[in-house]
Design an enzyme around this catalytic site. Structure first.
Site, short mmCIF file in Angstrom:
data_model
loop_
_atom_site.label_atom_id
_atom_site.label_comp_id
_atom_site.label_asym_id
_atom_site.label_seq_id
_atom_site.Cartn_x
_atom_site.Cartn_y
_atom_site.Cartn_z
N LYS A 142 39.70 23.66 19.02
CA LYS A 142 40.85 24.08 18.21
C LYS A 142 40.74 25.18 17.54
O LYS A 142 39.83 25.40 16.61
CB LYS A 142 41.55 22.86 17.53
CG LYS A 142 42.90 23.54 17.02
CD LYS A 142 43.63 22.21 16.17
CE LYS A 142 43.08 22.22 14.72
NZ LYS A 142 43.37 23.35 13.92
N ASP A 194 46.13 26.55 18.21
CA ASP A 194 47.10 25.98 17.47
C ASP A 194 47.73 26.77 16.45
O ASP A 194 47.50 26.71 15.07
CB ASP A 194 46.56 24.97 16.86
CG ASP A 194 47.32 23.82 16.06
OD1 ASP A 194 48.53 23.82 16.44
OD2 ASP A 194 46.97 23.27 15.00
N LEU A 195 48.71 27.60 17.14
CA LEU A 195 49.28 28.74 16.25
C LEU A 195 50.94 28.19 15.83
O LEU A 195 51.43 29.00 15.05
CB LEU A 195 49.34 30.16 16.54
CG LEU A 195 47.98 30.65 17.06
CD1 LEU A 195 47.99 32.07 17.67
CD2 LEU A 195 47.19 30.54 15.76
N LYS A 196 51.02 27.29 16.14
CA LYS A 196 52.38 26.56 16.08
C LYS A 196 53.69 27.79 16.25
O LYS A 196 54.30 27.83 15.16
CB LYS A 196 52.58 26.01 14.63
CG LYS A 196 51.42 24.59 14.68
CD LYS A 196 51.37 24.13 13.44
CE LYS A 196 50.65 22.92 13.22
NZ LYS A 196 49.13 23.46 13.29
N GLN A 253 45.93 14.89 4.71
CA GLN A 253 46.69 14.09 5.96
C GLN A 253 47.11 12.83 5.46
O GLN A 253 46.24 11.94 5.12
CB GLN A 253 46.14 14.20 7.25
CG GLN A 253 45.62 15.76 7.48
CD GLN A 253 45.34 15.90 8.92
OE1 GLN A 253 46.16 15.82 9.63
NE2 GLN A 253 44.13 16.52 9.36
#
Length: 236
Positions: free
Chosen positions: A37, A64-66, A189
């Site tokens: 990732k 994973d740059l959203k 998280q």
């Protein structure tokens, strides 16, 4: 059940500040892990050279740059991604944004981010949202998949309701993975689970970074996670 090699079940999160360190990790791990990732921090530090380095070694990349912006900007961003050999790209957004991302994505699989694993229901309340995290994940997933997304990113806690409610014909990628031996404590998280639990619940891939990076024996830790994943697959 999807055919996914065990060495692609773990997506190693290259959440490090510079390309040289990231490349060291890729060289060290890609005999055992073939999926990596690249998030905002590393992409801004290394740009496409970093992505190309990973792919040129025969590995897969989750970018994973959203993406979350006006629809045309998201569409143009996906155009920059689609011919680079990237396997997964992540997006946020409403119907128009999702449709724009999907309109010409080439071979890139587009994953919709549902609710970040750093969020819990107290965060939702602060944002004025009602209901539970699980309900919100299901609502967002149903919409994204209905529009044509290839899968979703969600915590392991929502993976089972997703499978029960929406079936198996889509990808579930799960961050927030911690070792079975880890002790409770402070963690950025909040919705976390073990790799075995995530796979039993229906995840296809688990995103793991910190537990491997901080281990005294990263390869041994990978093997333990892969054993957990194999057990999870056997117990579905």
């Amino acid at each position: 059940m999807k055919t996914i090699n065990l060495n692609e079940r773990i997506i190693f999160a290259l959440d490090v500040p510079n390309p040289d360190e990231a490349k060291q990790w890729v060289r060290k791990l890609d005999g055992d892990i073939k999926f990596f990732k690249v998030g905002l921090e590393l992409f801004l530090a290394g740009w496409w050279d970093m992505v190309d380095f990973i792919i040129d070694r025969g590995n897969k990349v989750m970018l994973d740059l959203k993406f979350f912006d006006i629809p045309e900007t998201v569409h143009l961003a996906i155009q920059q991604v689609k011919d680079r050999g990237v396997t997964f790209a992540t997006i946020h957004g409403n119907d128009a944004i999702i449709k724009a991302a999907l309109s010409d994505r080439g071979n890139v699989k587009v994953l919709a981010v549902t609710v970040l694993t750093s969020f819990d229901e107290s965060d939702m309340r602060q944002m004025g949202l009602t209901g539970s995290v699980e309900e919100l994940v299901l609502i967002r997933s149903r919409k994204a998949l209905g529009l044509g997304c290839d899968g979703v990113v969600s915590s392991a806690l929502e993976a089972k309701p997703l499978r029960d409610g929406l079936g198996s014909n889509f990808l579930v990628v799960t961050p927030g993975i911690r070792p079975e031996s880890s002790a409770p404590g402070e963690d950025d998280q909040k919705r976390i689970a073990t790799a075995r639990k995530a796979i039993i619940n229906g995840a296809d891939h688990v995103v793991i970074g910190r537990p491997i990076r901080t281990s005294e024996d990263p390869i041994g830790t990978i093997k333990k996670f892969q054993d957990e994943i194999a057990q999870g697959l056997a117990n579905r």
